[in-house]
Design a protein around this motif. Structure first.
Motif, PDB file in Angstrom:
ATOM      1  N   GLN A   1      -6.738   3.522  -0.947  1.00 55.00           N
ATOM      2  CA  GLN A   1      -7.144   1.585  -1.889  1.00 55.00           C
ATOM      3  C   GLN A   1      -7.066   1.249  -1.254  1.00 55.00           C
ATOM      4  OE1 GLN A   1      -5.383   0.921  -6.032  1.00 55.00           O
ATOM      5  NE2 GLN A   1      -4.477   2.657  -5.926  1.00 55.00           N
TER       6      GLN A   1
ATOM      7  N   GLN B   1      -4.918   1.548  -9.474  1.00 56.58           N
ATOM      8  CA  GLN B   1      -5.366   0.582  -9.606  1.00 56.58           C
ATOM      9  C   GLN B   1      -4.528  -0.894 -10.283  1.00 56.58           C
ATOM     10  OE1 GLN B   1      -7.259   3.222  -9.944  1.00 56.58           O
ATOM     11  NE2 GLN B   1      -7.682   3.879  -8.374  1.00 56.58           N
TER      12      GLN B   1
ATOM     13  N   HIS C   1     -12.705   2.242  -9.749  1.00 56.68           N
ATOM     14  CA  HIS C   1     -11.604   2.683  -8.934  1.00 56.68           C
ATOM     15  C   HIS C   1     -11.388   1.095  -7.601  1.00 56.68           C
ATOM     16  CE1 HIS C   1     -12.175   6.471 -11.051  1.00 56.68           C
ATOM     17  NE2 HIS C   1     -10.464   5.981 -11.331  1.00 56.68           N
ATOM     18  N   HIS C   2     -12.427   0.977  -6.850  1.00 53.40           N
ATOM     19  CA  HIS C   2     -13.047   0.175  -6.362  1.00 53.40           C
ATOM     20  C   HIS C   2     -12.658  -0.711  -6.922  1.00 53.40           C
ATOM     21  CE1 HIS C   2     -14.625  -1.813  -3.213  1.00 53.40           C
ATOM     22  NE2 HIS C   2     -15.250  -2.152  -3.712  1.00 53.40           N
TER      23      HIS C   2
ATOM     24  N   SER D   1     -10.777  -0.777   0.342  1.00 50.53           N
ATOM     25  CA  SER D   1     -11.144  -1.812  -1.640  1.00 50.53           C
ATOM     26  C   SER D   1     -10.488  -2.938  -1.226  1.00 50.53           C
ATOM     27  CB  SER D   1     -10.697  -1.051  -2.707  1.00 50.53           C
ATOM     28  OG  SER D   1     -11.543   0.324  -2.245  1.00 50.53           O
TER      29      SER D   1
ATOM     30  N   THR E   1       1.315  -0.998   0.115  1.00 52.22           N
ATOM     31  CA  THR E   1       0.042  -0.054  -0.596  1.00 52.22           C
ATOM     32  C   THR E   1       0.668   1.347  -0.108  1.00 52.22           C
ATOM     33  OG1 THR E   1      -0.243   0.165   2.707  1.00 52.22           O
ATOM     34  CG2 THR E   1      -2.029  -0.778   0.989  1.00 52.22           C
TER      35      THR E   1
ATOM     36  N   GLN F   1     -12.512   7.270  -3.565  1.00 52.61           N
ATOM     37  CA  GLN F   1     -12.305   5.667  -3.297  1.00 52.61           C
ATOM     38  C   GLN F   1     -13.483   5.091  -2.250  1.00 52.61           C
ATOM     39  OE1 GLN F   1      -9.079   3.611  -5.457  1.00 52.61           O
ATOM     40  NE2 GLN F   1      -9.519   1.397  -4.147  1.00 52.61           N
TER      41      GLN F   1
ATOM     42  N   ALA G   1      -9.365  -2.135  -7.913  1.00 50.85           N
ATOM     43  CA  ALA G   1      -8.487  -2.346  -6.859  1.00 50.85           C
ATOM     44  C   ALA G   1      -9.018  -3.484  -5.476  1.00 50.85           C
ATOM     45  CB  ALA G   1      -8.436  -1.378  -5.723  1.00 50.85           C
TER      46      ALA G   1
END
Length: 645
Positions: A131, A414, A382-383, A134, A126, A165, A386
């Motif tokens: 992110q 992502q 986006h979610h 997600s 990360t 997100q 990821a």
């Protein structure tokens, strides 16, 4: 370390005293490693210290067996707090404390600047803020699909809640009742530029509640008893996902660092570090650790992977020469067949992710037969991208189907993180290129090869017709690692051999990286990407009528060009590349590079046909004609190049 998560009703005095002492040591480790590296993020590491220590101490995790299948997952979204993560894991026996402190941010060390899965106990690389939640949804969803007793904890910073997100992830978790997910927000009220209330005001607690989460607040996130009680409360009420917002102090434990945003991303000088260590009651051993750092020799580190789950994939279907359909229909037929084959399996380890495009992506058949394995994310690409990456490394065969302009262009970052994390996501995109036609330039994804070429792990396959699609889909779902499979929208002809049999039929065998010799010839070689192969075959026939013998090669793997295939094409003296893609970054560019790399460029002429500007609204046929990638234009380009000598 606990084998049962947060089993006791409350902490004992002895446990609290031990945790406080360990936290003091962790803070010292954070200061030492960032000072030795002369960079890093000590402030947030120190504000999240108690939360890190509490979770890894009482969640169902195992330092001696860190990858046990039924473990709890702890995702730290604000991955810049890696010093606190590594120090905590080291103090709890996941890794060597001395190595973690001495080699932080040193090239060749697994202890990189942001959280990395090469360190046991870290579940997801990360650092791209916003992110982590997600990814946590992906882990939680995997546990639900597989029936595992696994809880997921996601720690985040307060500043990253500004990311859109986060909203997408919260809504998804609430919709699918991911009650095996608990989020924790470190509310120190500071980010790099200063106060979160000045940089970008928001009401974090109200936003979580509005999206259907339970919110628990802790007025002192450095009080182990209060934090423990909040986590117990979150675990014991499974009516909705829970978010714990705990008040903390940036730089906690060192007076001159506390509540100063300067120390968000700045390391202490050696003199200040010595002063801070003294304030913590810790010895200064920086010189000894610096000596270890200077002598460090990198050791091999394996990135955690996993076997791809096995499901029934069925057998390839062959469409006849007279059938006229689009490649996405062939994809949909495969997915419907897979659902039919696996619908009676208890907890089939497969998931199809959709972003409000199931009918266009042809996944409605799968959804009808396996509704418990189909997940509608709405317009939240986006979610979904990821989350799909994390889901794919958790024992679930994961397919994310989307339009290319959304599934590739919109979600580049992502997928970059998915690639870094060695995901096994199967990214299936339709509507690539000018083939989208009347939708116009905003929806014509003309850079899909160029974009995906930036990723080191993703394989890319672009089927040439529906039969090819059928076989490549089954191949993609059978191999480990991430794959992008891209298709257009329009109906295309079935490619046949010179005896009028389907070329990609029962006798065909796919090998990644190889071109397919569809027509032989010696005057020129036409290399056609994906479904432009139909145009190239038609051009071959037109040229044949003029006594020009043109070789035709179908290219489905632009990221991997086999030397022997390219050498055969180069022997003709003229290569024409054809692609429904930006000519400067797609097949033409890959072939030009390969000719140089393979030392084949000396006696061959290369002409590149493709997209040279943004398109417009029109039929695919009109667009192909305008950009010179239809059959007559290809034939004309061959003649022109031959006549030019």
């Amino acid at each position: 370390m606990a084998s049962e998560r947060f089993a006791a009703k409350e902490l004992t005095t002895e446990q609290i005293n031990k945790l406080r002492e360990t936290a003091r040591l962790i803070r010292g480790d954070v200061l030492k490693m960032t000072t030795l590296a002369a960079c890093g993020h000590p402030g947030g590491s120190m504000s999240s210290c108690e939360a890190f220590l509490l979770l890894w101490s009482f969640a169902k995790v195992f330092p001696n067996d860190p990858f046990r299948d039924d473990r709890d997952r702890i995702v730290v979204s604000h991955g810049h707090t890696a010093p606190g993560i590594y120090a905590t894991l080291a103090r709890l026996g996941f890794c060597d404390p001395q190595e973690a402190v001495a080699t932080f941010r040193l090239l060749g060390s697994p202890f990189e600047g942001h959280a990395e899965r090469t360190v046991p106990g870290v579940e997801w690389d990360t650092g791209n803020l916003g992110q982590g939640l997600s990814a946590a949804c992906g882990f939680a969803l995997a546990a639900k699909i597989r029936g595992l007793d696994s809880h997921v904890f996601c720690l985040m910073g307060d500043g990253e809640q500004q990311k859109g997100q986060q909203d997408e992830a919260r809504r998804f978790a609430a919709k699918y009742k991911l009650t095996n997910l608990t989020a924790l927000v470190d509310y120190n009220e500071l980010q790099i530029s200063g106060s979160i209330h000045e940089v970008m005001p928001q009401k974090i607690d109200e936003e979580y509640r509005a999206d259907g989460w339970r919110v628990i607040t802790v007025d002192d996130g450095h009080d182990f008893a209060k934090l423990y009680s909040a986590v117990r409360e979150a675990l014991n009420d499974t009516s909705a996902p829970a978010c714990i917002i705990f008040k903390s102090v940036m730089g906690k434990g060192v007076s001159f660092m506390e509540n100063d945003h300067k120390w968000h991303g700045a390391a202490l000088s050696k003199d200040l570090c010595v002063k801070a260590l003294a304030e913590l009651g810790l010895d200064d051993d920086l010189d000894r650790l610096a000596a270890l750092r200077s002598k460090y020799k990198p050791r091999p580190v394996e990135h955690p992977g996993g076997e791809i789950p096995r499901i029934k994939l069925g057998k390839p279907k062959t469409y006849g020469p007279n059938e006229h359909l689009d490649c996405r229909a062939a994809f949909g037929n495969v997915m419907t067949e897979i659902a039919e084959l696996n619908k009676d399996t208890k907890k089939p380890p497969i998931a199809v992710l959709d972003c409000d495009l199931a009918s266009s992506e042809r996944t409605t058949g799968f959804a009808k037969l396996l509704p418990g394995n189909f997940f509608q994310s709405g317009i939240q690409e986006h979610h979904t991208a990821a989350m799909g990456g994390a889901l794919s490394v958790s024992g679930v065969l994961t397919i994310f189907a989307d339009f290319a302009v959304f599934g590739i262009d919109e979600t580049y970052n992502q997928h970059r993180l998915n690639d870094i994390n060695h995901s096994a996501l199967k990214l299936i995109t339709t509507h690539v290129g000018l083939d989208v036609g009347e939708d116009g330039k905003t929806h014509q994804c003309i850079d899909y090869v160029g974009v995906m070429s930036n990723f080191f792990g993703f394989k890319q396959v672009l089927p040439c017709d529906p039969n090819h699609t059928d076989r490549l889909v089954r191949w993609a779902l059978s191999i480990p690692g991430p794959v992008h499979l891209g298709m257009g929208r329009r109906k295309v002809p079935i490619i046949t051999d010179e005896t009028a049999r389907p070329f990609y039929g029962d006798h065909y065998s796919f090998e990644y990286g190889r071109m397919d010799l569809v027509r032989n010839g010696h005057s020129a070689a036409i290399l056609a990407l994906g479904t432009t192969l139909g145009e190239a075959v038609a051009a071959h026939e037109q040229l044949k009528a003029d006594n020009i013998s043109a070789m035709v090669l179908g290219v489905s793997c632009p990221k991997s060009i086999a030397r022997e295939d390219l050498a055969a094409a180069a022997e003709t003296g003229l290569i024409i590349t054809v692609e429904d893609h930006v000519v400067h970054t797609g097949l033409g560019a890959r072939i030009a590079s390969a000719l140089m790399d393979y030392e084949l460029a000396q006696n061959v002429k290369l002409v590149r046909l493709g997209v040279t500007r943004y398109g417009g609204s029109g039929t695919p046929e009109a667009l192909y004609r305008t950009f010179g990638i239809d059959a007559p234009s290809i034939a004309a380009a061959v003649k022109k190049a031959l006549n030019a000598g």
